[in-house]
Write a protein that holds these residues in place. Structure first.
Motif, mmCIF file in Angstrom:
data_model
loop_
_atom_site.group_PDB
_atom_site.id
_atom_site.type_symbol
_atom_site.label_atom_id
_atom_site.label_comp_id
_atom_site.label_asym_id
_atom_site.label_seq_id
_atom_site.Cartn_x
_atom_site.Cartn_y
_atom_site.Cartn_z
ATOM 1 N N TYR A 156 8.992 -2.098 0.411
ATOM 2 C CA TYR A 156 8.142 -1.822 1.568
ATOM 3 C C TYR A 156 6.668 -1.712 1.208
ATOM 4 O O TYR A 156 5.802 -2.102 1.987
ATOM 5 C CB TYR A 156 8.625 -0.547 2.246
ATOM 6 C CG TYR A 156 7.922 -0.222 3.532
ATOM 7 C CD1 TYR A 156 8.026 -1.073 4.621
ATOM 8 C CD2 TYR A 156 7.171 0.936 3.663
ATOM 9 C CE1 TYR A 156 7.394 -0.783 5.804
ATOM 10 C CE2 TYR A 156 6.537 1.231 4.848
ATOM 11 C CZ TYR A 156 6.653 0.374 5.914
ATOM 12 O OH TYR A 156 6.022 0.662 7.081
ATOM 13 N N PHE A 157 6.356 -1.169 0.048
ATOM 14 C CA PHE A 157 4.959 -0.952 -0.317
ATOM 15 C C PHE A 157 4.528 -1.933 -1.393
ATOM 16 O O PHE A 157 5.309 -2.324 -2.244
ATOM 17 C CB PHE A 157 4.752 0.465 -0.844
ATOM 18 C CG PHE A 157 5.032 1.529 0.164
ATOM 19 C CD1 PHE A 157 4.170 1.734 1.236
ATOM 20 C CD2 PHE A 157 6.156 2.327 0.049
ATOM 21 C CE1 PHE A 157 4.435 2.713 2.174
ATOM 22 C CE2 PHE A 157 6.414 3.305 0.978
ATOM 23 C CZ PHE A 157 5.562 3.494 2.046
ATOM 24 N N SER A 158 3.257 -2.290 -1.363
ATOM 25 C CA SER A 158 2.730 -3.056 -2.480
ATOM 26 C C SER A 158 2.369 -2.060 -3.584
ATOM 27 O O SER A 158 2.065 -0.902 -3.309
ATOM 28 C CB SER A 158 1.516 -3.869 -2.043
ATOM 29 O OG SER A 158 0.538 -3.037 -1.479
ATOM 30 N N PRO A 159 2.423 -2.491 -4.857
ATOM 31 C CA PRO A 159 2.337 -1.540 -5.975
ATOM 32 C C PRO A 159 1.137 -0.600 -5.904
ATOM 33 O O PRO A 159 1.294 0.612 -6.083
ATOM 34 C CB PRO A 159 2.235 -2.457 -7.192
ATOM 35 C CG PRO A 159 2.837 -3.733 -6.772
ATOM 36 C CD PRO A 159 2.631 -3.866 -5.300
ATOM 37 N N LYS A 160 -0.036 -1.135 -5.620
ATOM 38 C CA LYS A 160 -1.204 -0.246 -5.594
ATOM 39 C C LYS A 160 -1.168 0.694 -4.404
ATOM 40 O O LYS A 160 -1.608 1.828 -4.481
ATOM 41 C CB LYS A 160 -2.494 -1.087 -5.572
ATOM 42 C CG LYS A 160 -3.144 -1.187 -6.937
ATOM 43 C CD LYS A 160 -4.116 -2.331 -6.998
ATOM 44 C CE LYS A 160 -5.518 -1.971 -6.580
ATOM 45 N NZ LYS A 160 -6.346 -3.207 -6.500
ATOM 46 N N GLN A 161 -0.629 0.191 -3.324
ATOM 47 C CA GLN A 161 -0.491 1.026 -2.127
ATOM 48 C C GLN A 161 0.420 2.205 -2.412
ATOM 49 O O GLN A 161 0.130 3.339 -2.041
ATOM 50 C CB GLN A 161 0.099 0.162 -1.008
ATOM 51 C CG GLN A 161 0.133 0.818 0.349
ATOM 52 C CD GLN A 161 0.923 -0.009 1.343
ATOM 53 O OE1 GLN A 161 1.636 -0.947 0.981
ATOM 54 N NE2 GLN A 161 0.795 0.324 2.605
ATOM 55 N N LEU A 162 1.507 1.927 -3.121
ATOM 56 C CA LEU A 162 2.475 2.967 -3.464
ATOM 57 C C LEU A 162 1.814 4.061 -4.293
ATOM 58 O O LEU A 162 2.052 5.250 -4.082
ATOM 59 C CB LEU A 162 3.651 2.349 -4.220
ATOM 60 C CG LEU A 162 4.734 3.294 -4.712
ATOM 61 C CD1 LEU A 162 5.365 4.022 -3.544
ATOM 62 C CD2 LEU A 162 5.809 2.538 -5.474
ATOM 63 N N GLN A 163 0.961 3.639 -5.227
ATOM 64 C CA GLN A 163 0.341 4.629 -6.107
ATOM 65 C C GLN A 163 -0.617 5.550 -5.359
ATOM 66 O O GLN A 163 -1.017 6.584 -5.864
ATOM 67 C CB GLN A 163 -0.392 3.930 -7.256
ATOM 68 C CG GLN A 163 0.533 3.308 -8.283
ATOM 69 C CD GLN A 163 1.583 4.282 -8.796
ATOM 70 O OE1 GLN A 163 1.290 5.451 -9.040
ATOM 71 N NE2 GLN A 163 2.808 3.821 -8.927
ATOM 72 N N ARG A 164 -1.004 5.161 -4.160
ATOM 73 C CA ARG A 164 -1.912 6.008 -3.385
ATOM 74 C C ARG A 164 -1.175 7.030 -2.536
ATOM 75 O O ARG A 164 -1.797 7.834 -1.854
ATOM 76 C CB ARG A 164 -2.779 5.141 -2.478
ATOM 77 C CG ARG A 164 -3.715 4.221 -3.218
ATOM 78 C CD ARG A 164 -4.502 3.419 -2.237
ATOM 79 N NE ARG A 164 -5.357 4.257 -1.404
ATOM 80 C CZ ARG A 164 -6.593 4.598 -1.726
ATOM 81 N NH1 ARG A 164 -7.126 4.158 -2.836
ATOM 82 N NH2 ARG A 164 -7.299 5.371 -0.934
ATOM 83 N N LEU A 165 0.148 6.976 -2.545
ATOM 84 C CA LEU A 165 0.925 7.854 -1.668
ATOM 85 C C LEU A 165 1.569 8.985 -2.449
ATOM 86 O O LEU A 165 2.007 8.786 -3.573
ATOM 87 C CB LEU A 165 2.033 7.066 -0.978
ATOM 88 C CG LEU A 165 1.591 5.851 -0.179
ATOM 89 C CD1 LEU A 165 2.799 5.056 0.241
ATOM 90 C CD2 LEU A 165 0.805 6.294 1.027
ATOM 91 N N THR A 166 1.637 10.147 -1.831
ATOM 92 C CA THR A 166 2.338 11.249 -2.468
ATOM 93 C C THR A 166 3.791 11.268 -2.016
ATOM 94 O O THR A 166 4.673 11.646 -2.767
ATOM 95 C CB THR A 166 1.707 12.595 -2.093
ATOM 96 O OG1 THR A 166 0.328 12.382 -1.891
ATOM 97 C CG2 THR A 166 1.926 13.601 -3.179
ATOM 98 N N TRP A 167 4.011 10.901 -0.786
ATOM 99 C CA TRP A 167 5.362 10.982 -0.232
ATOM 100 C C TRP A 167 5.752 9.627 0.351
ATOM 101 O O TRP A 167 5.762 9.460 1.571
ATOM 102 C CB TRP A 167 5.418 12.036 0.881
ATOM 103 C CG TRP A 167 4.877 13.354 0.494
ATOM 104 C CD1 TRP A 167 3.616 13.824 0.722
ATOM 105 C CD2 TRP A 167 5.560 14.392 -0.173
ATOM 106 N NE1 TRP A 167 3.480 15.077 0.234
ATOM 107 C CE2 TRP A 167 4.668 15.474 -0.325
ATOM 108 C CE3 TRP A 167 6.860 14.534 -0.666
ATOM 109 C CZ2 TRP A 167 5.029 16.651 -0.958
ATOM 110 C CZ3 TRP A 167 7.205 15.711 -1.279
ATOM 111 C CH2 TRP A 167 6.297 16.754 -1.420
#
Lengths: 354, 368, 491
Positions: free
Chosen positions: B247-258
């Protein structure tokens, strides 16, 4: 039991959570952002229903200016009778002028707000967002859901690819992808999809024409809807897409080459010549459409390469199929990469009448 | 204080024991906690699209540890405190036993504080920590004070009431990109090792078995169910990992806590939108069993070691569980606490338990 | 009267002043000519029989000695007490005996010619009425009630033990169970709890039910009382223990589990598909009844994000102009409904119905018109009240209505979060709850999937081969006659 009663009392007395009672908030439906003549300032417009009595409500709008989205929100809050509630926003629009300058700050503020959903729609408007939002749509926008419903139904039943806040962020933060948003314009008493706005980072750099929407849609994702208008000198017709799938093929040798194979299944909706039941005719129509689509898509891809953007995620597809993928090399080579598209169209039915 | 209580395996009344199948719920309930809402980001930081491999590897590791635990408990009987007493003697046993109790309590604290963090960030900004903490601790106290059967019952209900959440992964997978999982196996061993170490935190929870083992009716049969439980946990984690990666692109994922909460934002049903609020609510039920097991095991441990009434120990530990989360005030501290517990958990699972297992092989088993 | 007085004074002199005196209601009469005296309470004896059977015999045979009289008096079941003390005399006379005393003797003969109370006819059960199936309900007389059960269970394994409870009312209680089925532990627990009761008046089985419950603080009933003899019989056969109380038109049985409270007895008279559907519906009704209003309040107050766009305007318009916060509004409406219910219950049936309907419509419409409540909430509250009435056991439907109130208050604190915690509190309470020491939530927890076939669903009778595990019965099998035939196979 006694203990839990004491506990209950303690909690009740100490801390009720902040209330957001439905009728005590200003439920913002859409937000629009425009560039303000003052340097580094943006204008924000909100659309929200005002409930007059138990039967009727009207859509109202307010505008404010500030340096950031947060500031605009504060400014707006100073004007409304009830606190602004952004939890039900369904469309956010940016004017083309603002989009070309960059929308990073605004996007960042929006994505940090846990109240903002991800299934909401973002769009770029040719005119000022304010002009579109405050236009009197009379009967079409009675509940403030007009814009979102319009985009949603086009994504579900027509040529617009699936785009929302999430897909924007997905592509925006992606190393090998660039974002696109629907591109809207005002037309008499309606808002119309004019195509797609292409982004490079947070800045808008170009558009895709509305007639290229279907081509774009088949190139970016497998789809089950859409319609394609085709014409040659001797006939015209309309192909309703029933199913379309995309495959990537990579060739390393003799030189880098990416081939996009697209399979489209569809049926003829409209055809100006009467002999569409003839298999030979069908074959030739298929051939014609294939050639058309390939030409169109090559045009698109050339454009993307020229702008050095990758809204289709070609780079991402290459990465997934390459071990030890080199980001920098790819970025450098992308502009001159050989990319080709191969469509194969299959017409399965020719409408209910022969 | 009487230290000889742990000299003998505890005698548990037959009415307090639970049937072997229920271990399944205890294992799943103790492993799956608030961590499932965010763990993918931490492992994806190292191995990105290969995270699912780490999840499976971690799951297999848990099976190994679980097997070790069961085989030493089956051989010697009793619980961890009895084993310590037997292996190390009356005084030396104090150290590992106490450390174990503290560790168990801290796992509870971590879960509670992390969950409060989620509530404050996503649902009720500005709701005071102590209020939520009080609410949860009081309810946990109520559960634990009703005995182990009720704790198991809560494990059962928390499973039943939350297992349907796995269907919510349908939406992120539907909107996701399967190419995000490719190419397979493209990182160095060191990366995998780092990711594995982080993954351990998500799998801790099986150590509670050391405390409740004597409450199982038929431990041999229960072992099978424990393994099924651990496999189920692995499956949940795997599903979550795959859907998150897609669902998330790798960099996008790293910006999320949850990430999981963020995924739920896309779930839209005809009668309900913005599923993350439902998700957070359901996770209140999920973490309740984490807390209950943590409090029950630690209070049981104190009861076993010092021959103090379990209820007294429970009151004390509840107060600790209530107070400590309040002392953590920001995200960074909570993160650090998580890291610390993860590290200790790693040492416990992959260092101490194998060591204890080796000792137990040497020592003579229980005479029948 | 003289000689009796002398007996009395002699006795009181013997035993001191602590001796209970004779009941002053007792009428002591000389039979006319003879040495014999009779003592009775007029209201308790059948005067007609006394005049026709006892008196003539006495007059004819006045010279008989006490023992001869005891042998010859043509009435069964009489008692000969040697030198009875006052308390015995009181007790026996109060039970409807006539005391016969001969001048020279201290002994007494007690002749039972009790006045037969004209009983209420056995009538149709009112609360647990069913369209098909038996229409007999218990009445206030324990002998008749026992007859109703024994008639249905002509087996020697039916054990009936009698107890007398209530220091003043001396209510007769019968404990019933099947010797070869019911678990002894259950029987003993029931017996022990009943016999330990010390209370001066027991007027109905409800008194006893509340006194023998496992958790007396719980709002959930832990026994089922029913007015249907057939339901009691079914419970007995299943291996449960029941008791009947004199003066109460209810049979009570246990151990029971939560799901049984949502099973109406006529589920067994309907086809299993329909019965299962009804049971599931009832359970959904209960869940709806408890959670609908709290969830509405929680979402409206704290999580408007959850409401889909299309529903948003409907909900908001319905709430415009309403001055109260949703919690108060909900509590106000719930209380109104409770008031209507209570008023309806207190008034005679016909008036009550009218009050219910008129009150409901008038107050409902008026409060919406006046802008005090929103019509959406009104619908919800009315529906959940309706849903709570589908619970077949009256006690349980009351409990469910009460549970709603803390849930609504909770929803007003932290929205969904506190509702979830409230749910878990209720679950914990239910998990810890037992009925006669057996888990209350069985077969949901501990999960006994085999017993699910007669819980929130009812599968056909041929699947119901075993008795529920929860009861720990001696004889596990119920039936074993079902044979599956192959295609085109005939017996």
């Amino acid at each position: 039991m006694k203990k839990s009663l004491v506990l209950l009392l303690a909690v009740v007395l100490s801390s009720c959570a902040p209330k957001e009672v439905l009728d005590d908030i200003t439920i913002v439906k859409s937000i629009g952002f425009d560039l303000h003549p003052k340097k580094d300032h943006i204008t924000g417009t909100i659309l929200f229903p005002i409930f007059i009595n138990e039967e009727t409500f009207k859509i109202n709008h307010l505008t404010a200016t500030g340096e950031t989205a947060r500031e605009v929100a504060l400014e707006l809050n100073e004007m409304t009778a009830k606190p602004i509630f952004a939890g039900k926003v369904n469309t956010i629009m940016f004017s083309q002028k603002l989009a070309e300058k960059g929308i990073l700050e605004t996007i960042d503020t929006l994505q940090r707000d846990p109240g903002i959903g991800r299934a909401i729609f973002l769009a770029v408007t040719k005119e000022d967002a304010k002009k579109i939002m405050t236009h009197n749509f009379e009967l079409t926008n009675t509940d403030g859901n007009y814009f979102s419903h319009m985009i949603e139904q086009n994504e579900h039943f027509s040529n617009l690819p699936r785009l929302n806040f999430h897909t924007f962020l997905y592509a925006y933060y992606h190393n090998n992808m660039d974002a696109v948003l629907p591109y809207l314009t005002l037309k008499k008493n309606a808002v119309k999809i004019k195509g797609l706005a292409l982004f490079k980072g947070d800045k808008m750099v170009g558009t895709v024409h509305e007639q290229q929407l279907l081509t774009f849609k088949t190139l970016i994702e497998p789809t089950k809807e859409g319609s394609y208008q085709f014409a040659t000198r001797s006939y015209r017709g309309n192909l309703e897409v029933l199913k379309s799938k995309i495959h990537y093929k990579l060739f390393q040798k003799p030189h880098h080459h990416v081939l996009l194979e697209v399979n489209v299944k569809g049926r003829l909706n409209e055809y100006t010549k009467m002999d569409a039941g003839d298999p030979k005719v069908i074959k030739s129509i298929e051939k014609n459409i294939e050639a058309d689509l390939e030409k169109e898509s090559m045009k698109l891809i050339r454009k993307f390469q020229r702008l050095n953007i990758d809204p289709l995620g070609i780079g991402e597809n290459v990465r997934a199929r390459t071990r030890a993928f080199n980001q920098k090399e790819w970025k450098r080579d992308y502009k001159d990469l050989k990319i080709s598209v191969d469509y194969s169209v299959e017409i399965t039915e020719a409408g209910i009448a022969q | 204080m009487n230290l000889t209580n742990s000299k003998y395996p505890p005698s548990v009344h037959k009415n307090a024991r639970i049937s072997p199948q229920l271990v399944f719920f205890l294992i799943v309930g103790s492993q799956v906690g608030v961590g499932i809402l965010g763990f993918v980001r931490y492992i994806a930081e190292f191995v990105n699209q290969d995270s699912w491999i780490i999840v499976i590897a971690g799951g297999l590791g848990v099976h190994l540890i679980l097997w070790m635990m069961f085989s030493m408990l089956n051989k010697h009987g009793g619980d961890l405190f009895y084993l310590h007493h037997k292996f190390f003697g009356k005084w030396l046993a104090l150290v590992p036993s106490l450390l174990f109790i503290v560790y168990i309590l801290v796992t509870g604290i971590v879960v509670l504080r992390t969950y409060i963090e989620a509530v404050q960030n996503w649902m009720f900004p500005g709701l005071p920590t102590w209020a939520i903490s009080l609410f949860f601790v009081a309810l946990t106290y109520y559960i634990v004070s009703k005995g182990f059967r009720v704790v198991t019952g809560i494990a059962y209900f928390s499973f039943v009431l939350s297992v349907w959440l796995i269907f919510s992964h349908y939406f992120p997978i539907k909107f996701g990109h399967s190419i995000n999982l490719l190419p397979v196996l493209s990182y160095s061993f060191k990366d995998y090792f780092e990711a594995f170490k982080i993954m351990v935190l998500s799998y801790v929870g099986i150590e509670y078995l050391f405390a409740y083992y004597p409450f199982l009716h038929d431990p041999k049969k229960a072992q099978k169910w424990a393994h099924i439980g651990a496999a189920t946990t692995t499956f949940f984690y795997l599903l979550t990992t795959i859907s998150t990666l897609m669902y998330f692109s790798p960099k996008q994922l790293q910006r999320l806590t949850w990430p999981t909460l963020m995924e739920w934002k896309i779930v839209t049903l005809p009668f309900i939108e913005r599923f993350e609020y439902i998700g957070i609510t359901v996770f209140a039920i999920v973490i309740l069993i984490n807390l209950a097991l943590s409090l029950w095991s630690s209070s049981r441990g104190i009861h076993r070691m010092f021959d103090i009434k379990q209820r007294t120990a429970l009151v004390l530990l509840s107060i600790i569980l209530f107070v400590i989360p309040v002392l953590f005030t920001n995200r960074v501290e909570v993160d650090e606490l998580n890291n610390m517990v993860g590290k200790v958990g790693t040492y416990l699972l992959y260092g101490y338990i194998p060591l204890l297992f080796l000792i137990s092989l040497v020592k003579k088993g229980e005479q029948k | 009267m003289n000689f009796l007085k002398s007996i009395l004074t002699a006795k009181s002199a013997q035993k001191g002043s602590k001796e209970t005196s004779l009941d002053t209601n007792i009428l002591w009469e000389e039979t006319g000519i003879s040495d014999w005296k009779t003592g009775y309470i007029q209201t308790l004896i059948n005067l007609e029989r006394f005049d026709q059977e006892v008196l003539p015999f006495l007059q004819k045979n006045q010279s008989l000695s006490i023992s001869e009289m005891f042998q010859q008096l043509p009435i069964t079941n009489k008692k000969w007490c040697k030198n009875p003390d006052n308390q015995t005399i009181n007790e026996l006379i109060l039970q409807g005996n006539i005391a016969l005393v001969k001048r020279s003797s201290k002994d007494m003969i007690f002749v039972p010619i009790r006045k037969e109370q004209s009983l209420r006819q056995i009538s149709v059960p009112e609360v647990e009425f069913s369209v098909i199936g038996p229409k007999e309900g218990f009445i206030e007389d324990i002998d008749t009630n026992l007859l109703l059960i024994q008639k249905r269970l002509p087996t020697s394994s039916l054990q009936i033990d009698f107890l007398e409870i209530g220091t003043r009312t001396k209510s007769k209680v019968a404990i019933l169970y099947l010797k070869d089925v019911a678990d002894e532990e259950n029987v003993n627990t029931m017996k022990q709890r009943l016999s330990e009761i010390e209370y001066d008046h027991i007027l109905d089985s409800s008194y006893l039910v509340q006194m023998i419950e496992d958790n007396k603080m719980s709002i959930f009933p832990q026994f089922i009382d029913t007015e249907r003899p057939d339901r009691v019989v079914a419970a007995l056969v299943e291996g449960k223990v029941a008791f009947l109380t004199n003066g109460s038109p209810h049979g009570t049985y246990g151990p029971v589990s939560l799901v049984e409270f949502f099973a109406a007895f006529d589920d067994y008279f309907l086809s299993w598909h329909i019965a299962s559907l009804f049971r599931i519906m009832r359970i959904f009704a209960v869940i709806f009844s408890i959670f609908a209003t709290p969830l509405y309040v929680a979402v409206i107050t704290y999580h408007p994000e959850l409401i889909p766009d299309d529903l948003m305007s409907t909900l908001t318009t319905s709430r415009t102009d309403i001055p109260f916060p949703p919690v108060l509004e909900a509590l106000f409406l719930e209380l109104t409904i409770e008031l209507l219910r209570e008023a309806g219950a207190r008034l005679p049936t016909k008036v009550g119905q009218t009050i219910g309907i008129v009150g409901g419509i008038v107050i409902g419409t008026a409060s919406v018109d006046a802008g005090l409540t929103s019509n959406v909430l009104l619908i919800l509250v009315a529906l959940s009240a309706l849903a709570s009435f589908t619970t077949p056991v009256y006690r349980m439907s009351n409990s469910i209505r009460i549970v709603r109130f803390p849930m609504i208050i909770l929803s007003g604190i932290w929205g969904l979060l506190s509702v979830a915690l409230g749910l878990m509190t209720i679950l914990t309470h239910l998990l810890a709850l037992t009925s006669l020491g057996r888990p209350y939530l069985a077969p949901i927890y501990p999960p006994r999937i085999k017993d699910w076939k007669d819980s929130f669903i009812r599968l056909p009778f041929f699947t119901q081969k075993e008795r529920p595990k929860q009861l720990r019965v001696k004889e596990k099998e119920k039936i074993n006659w079902w044979k599956k035939r192959d295609i085109d196979e005939f017996d």
